[in-house]
Design a protein around this motif. Sequence first.
Motif, PDB file in Angstrom:
ATOM      1  N   SER A  55     -75.439   5.925  25.643  1.00  0.00           N
ATOM      2  CA  SER A  55     -74.585   4.740  25.725  1.00  0.00           C
ATOM      3  C   SER A  55     -75.380   3.526  26.183  1.00  0.00           C
ATOM      4  CB  SER A  55     -73.415   4.988  26.681  1.00  0.00           C
ATOM      5  OG  SER A  55     -72.548   5.976  26.171  1.00  0.00           O
ATOM      6  N   PHE A  56     -76.253   3.724  27.186  1.00  0.00           N
ATOM      7  CA  PHE A  56     -77.109   2.632  27.658  1.00  0.00           C
ATOM      8  C   PHE A  56     -78.115   2.232  26.574  1.00  0.00           C
ATOM      9  CE2 PHE A  56     -75.755   4.261  31.852  1.00  0.00           C
ATOM     10  CZ  PHE A  56     -75.361   3.068  32.437  1.00  0.00           C
ATOM     11  N   LEU A  57     -78.679   3.232  25.909  1.00  0.00           N
ATOM     12  CA  LEU A  57     -79.651   2.968  24.856  1.00  0.00           C
ATOM     13  C   LEU A  57     -78.999   2.223  23.695  1.00  0.00           C
ATOM     14  CD1 LEU A  57     -82.627   3.492  24.086  1.00  0.00           C
ATOM     15  CD2 LEU A  57     -81.860   5.585  22.922  1.00  0.00           C
ATOM     16  N   ASP A  58     -77.791   2.628  23.332  1.00  0.00           N
ATOM     17  CA  ASP A  58     -77.046   1.948  22.263  1.00  0.00           C
ATOM     18  C   ASP A  58     -76.883   0.464  22.572  1.00  0.00           C
ATOM     19  OD1 ASP A  58     -76.607   4.039  20.484  1.00  0.00           O
ATOM     20  OD2 ASP A  58     -74.761   4.676  21.452  1.00  0.00           O
ATOM     21  N   PHE A  59     -76.442   0.170  23.796  1.00  0.00           N
ATOM     22  CA  PHE A  59     -76.205  -1.229  24.187  1.00  0.00           C
ATOM     23  C   PHE A  59     -77.502  -2.032  24.130  1.00  0.00           C
ATOM     24  CE2 PHE A  59     -75.879  -4.746  27.148  1.00  0.00           C
ATOM     25  CZ  PHE A  59     -74.618  -5.269  26.858  1.00  0.00           C
ATOM     26  N   PHE A 110     -59.843   1.097  16.206  1.00  0.00           N
ATOM     27  CA  PHE A 110     -60.572  -0.143  16.423  1.00  0.00           C
ATOM     28  C   PHE A 110     -60.885  -0.762  15.063  1.00  0.00           C
ATOM     29  CE2 PHE A 110     -63.842   2.900  15.524  1.00  0.00           C
ATOM     30  CZ  PHE A 110     -64.915   2.196  14.998  1.00  0.00           C
ATOM     31  N   TYR A 111     -61.438  -1.959  15.071  1.00  0.00           N
ATOM     32  CA  TYR A 111     -61.763  -2.653  13.827  1.00  0.00           C
ATOM     33  C   TYR A 111     -63.274  -2.785  13.674  1.00  0.00           C
ATOM     34  CZ  TYR A 111     -56.884  -3.899  13.125  1.00  0.00           C
ATOM     35  OH  TYR A 111     -55.528  -3.826  12.907  1.00  0.00           O
ATOM     36  N   ILE A 142     -77.225  -4.457   4.678  1.00  0.00           N
ATOM     37  CA  ILE A 142     -77.119  -5.685   5.460  1.00  0.00           C
ATOM     38  C   ILE A 142     -75.674  -5.956   5.851  1.00  0.00           C
ATOM     39  CG2 ILE A 142     -77.334  -8.222   5.300  1.00  0.00           C
ATOM     40  CD1 ILE A 142     -79.912  -7.760   3.702  1.00  0.00           C
ATOM     41  N   ASP A 143     -74.731  -5.519   5.010  1.00  0.00           N
ATOM     42  CA  ASP A 143     -73.311  -5.741   5.308  1.00  0.00           C
ATOM     43  C   ASP A 143     -72.869  -5.034   6.586  1.00  0.00           C
ATOM     44  OD1 ASP A 143     -73.585  -3.240   3.952  1.00  0.00           O
ATOM     45  OD2 ASP A 143     -71.440  -3.226   3.539  1.00  0.00           O
ATOM     46  N   GLU A 144     -73.624  -4.006   7.007  1.00  0.00           N
ATOM     47  CA  GLU A 144     -73.270  -3.225   8.185  1.00  0.00           C
ATOM     48  C   GLU A 144     -73.766  -3.854   9.496  1.00  0.00           C
ATOM     49  OE1 GLU A 144     -71.450  -0.616   7.759  1.00  0.00           O
ATOM     50  OE2 GLU A 144     -71.851   0.212   5.772  1.00  0.00           O
ATOM     51  N   LEU A 145     -74.659  -4.843   9.408  1.00  0.00           N
ATOM     52  CA  LEU A 145     -75.288  -5.388  10.615  1.00  0.00           C
ATOM     53  C   LEU A 145     -74.295  -5.920  11.657  1.00  0.00           C
ATOM     54  CD1 LEU A 145     -78.431  -7.215   9.141  1.00  0.00           C
ATOM     55  CD2 LEU A 145     -78.343  -5.053  10.397  1.00  0.00           C
ATOM     56  N   PRO A 146     -73.203  -6.588  11.253  1.00  0.00           N
ATOM     57  CA  PRO A 146     -72.258  -7.065  12.279  1.00  0.00           C
ATOM     58  C   PRO A 146     -71.640  -5.952  13.117  1.00  0.00           C
ATOM     59  CG  PRO A 146     -71.910  -8.256  10.231  1.00  0.00           C
ATOM     60  CD  PRO A 146     -72.854  -7.130   9.928  1.00  0.00           C
ATOM     61  N   GLN A 147     -71.734  -4.700  12.656  1.00  0.00           N
ATOM     62  CA  GLN A 147     -71.191  -3.596  13.445  1.00  0.00           C
ATOM     63  C   GLN A 147     -71.995  -3.355  14.724  1.00  0.00           C
ATOM     64  OE1 GLN A 147     -69.994  -0.024  11.079  1.00  0.00           O
ATOM     65  NE2 GLN A 147     -70.228  -1.411   9.342  1.00  0.00           N
ATOM     66  N   LYS A 149     -69.629  -3.451  22.124  1.00  0.00           N
ATOM     67  CA  LYS A 149     -68.304  -3.328  22.747  1.00  0.00           C
ATOM     68  C   LYS A 149     -68.007  -1.894  23.178  1.00  0.00           C
ATOM     69  CE  LYS A 149     -64.948  -5.433  20.567  1.00  0.00           C
ATOM     70  NZ  LYS A 149     -64.106  -5.861  19.411  1.00  0.00           N
ATOM     71  N   GLY A 150     -68.890  -0.954  22.806  1.00  0.00           N
ATOM     72  CA  GLY A 150     -68.695   0.435  23.189  1.00  0.00           C
ATOM     73  C   GLY A 150     -67.780   1.205  22.260  1.00  0.00           C
ATOM     74  N   GLU A 151     -67.404   0.605  21.135  1.00  0.00           N
ATOM     75  CA  GLU A 151     -66.516   1.263  20.177  1.00  0.00           C
ATOM     76  C   GLU A 151     -67.282   2.214  19.256  1.00  0.00           C
ATOM     77  OE1 GLU A 151     -63.339  -2.427  19.681  1.00  0.00           O
ATOM     78  OE2 GLU A 151     -65.154  -2.356  18.458  1.00  0.00           O
ATOM     79  N   MET A 152     -68.575   1.928  19.087  1.00  0.00           N
ATOM     80  CA  MET A 152     -69.414   2.727  18.203  1.00  0.00           C
ATOM     81  C   MET A 152     -70.746   3.007  18.875  1.00  0.00           C
ATOM     82  SD  MET A 152     -68.776   0.960  14.449  1.00  0.00           S
ATOM     83  CE  MET A 152     -69.872   2.140  13.632  1.00  0.00           C
ATOM     84  N   SER A 153     -71.467   3.949  18.285  1.00  0.00           N
ATOM     85  CA  SER A 153     -72.836   4.245  18.676  1.00  0.00           C
ATOM     86  C   SER A 153     -73.726   3.870  17.487  1.00  0.00           C
ATOM     87  CB  SER A 153     -72.976   5.739  18.991  1.00  0.00           C
ATOM     88  OG  SER A 153     -74.337   6.085  19.200  1.00  0.00           O
ATOM     89  N   LEU A 154     -75.017   3.771  17.726  1.00  0.00           N
ATOM     90  CA  LEU A 154     -75.915   3.542  16.593  1.00  0.00           C
ATOM     91  C   LEU A 154     -75.908   4.748  15.667  1.00  0.00           C
ATOM     92  CD1 LEU A 154     -78.990   1.871  18.335  1.00  0.00           C
ATOM     93  CD2 LEU A 154     -77.236   0.763  16.943  1.00  0.00           C
ATOM     94  N   ILE A 155     -75.770   5.946  16.245  1.00  0.00           N
ATOM     95  CA  ILE A 155     -75.817   7.177  15.455  1.00  0.00           C
ATOM     96  C   ILE A 155     -74.641   8.069  15.812  1.00  0.00           C
ATOM     97  CG2 ILE A 155     -77.145   9.253  14.919  1.00  0.00           C
ATOM     98  CD1 ILE A 155     -79.658   7.554  15.625  1.00  0.00           C
ATOM     99  N   GLY A 156     -73.948   8.541  14.784  1.00  0.00           N
ATOM    100  CA  GLY A 156     -72.791   9.406  14.973  1.00  0.00           C
ATOM    101  C   GLY A 156     -72.038   9.528  13.654  1.00  0.00           C
TER     102      GLY A 156
END
Length: 216
Positions: A32-36, A79-80, A118-123, A129-136
Amino acid sequence: MGVKEIEKKLLDESTINSLNTSSVQRYLIFKSFLDFFLALIGIIITSPVIILFSIFIKLESKGPIFYKQERVGTNGKLFYVIKLRSMFINAEENGAQWASKNDPRVTRIGAFIRKTRIDELPQLLNVLKGEMSLIGPRPERPMFTEKFNNEIPGFTKRLMVKPGLTGWAQVNGGYDITAKHKLELDLFYIEEISLKLDMYILLKTIRIVITGDGAR
């Protein structure tokens, strides 16, 4: 399917034993810390790319630059996700549907940013926000989550961990794999979750972004 129904299904199903070990719990906290940290760096580095393609999107077609879509997150929390818009407006006026190869709803700029991801970059904002991880496991829309879980009991086990920008299913099957195969790959990831596996997925994702494999 609402949050309560999804949470009930999760409680009714057997849990993945590996998630209950102390070593995995410690790794999930570290992750979680690494993701942020990585998402913050990623936003700073990629902001010129996001701005540039935001201009291209606005010049090519009418509509907003960003596209928000409801997804199912950890333990059924909704979430969105935020994406750069790659389709013409009113793309789903006939109802929700998966994108297909050579989808006529996709703009010319949209085809490029989908192929290069590139369309995914805003995620990255969803990660901050803690709603997602980089990997999952990739998050599904509520209607598809309900549909797949009715067809494949246990599909909601994917919701035991944070959804990701990329995942084991994406680097091994792309967008066109079946829901059943996706579940099998995602459950493997949850069982084997580790820093080593996450780094491997990240490296494979970079290769896919460079080659454009699996895009639609």
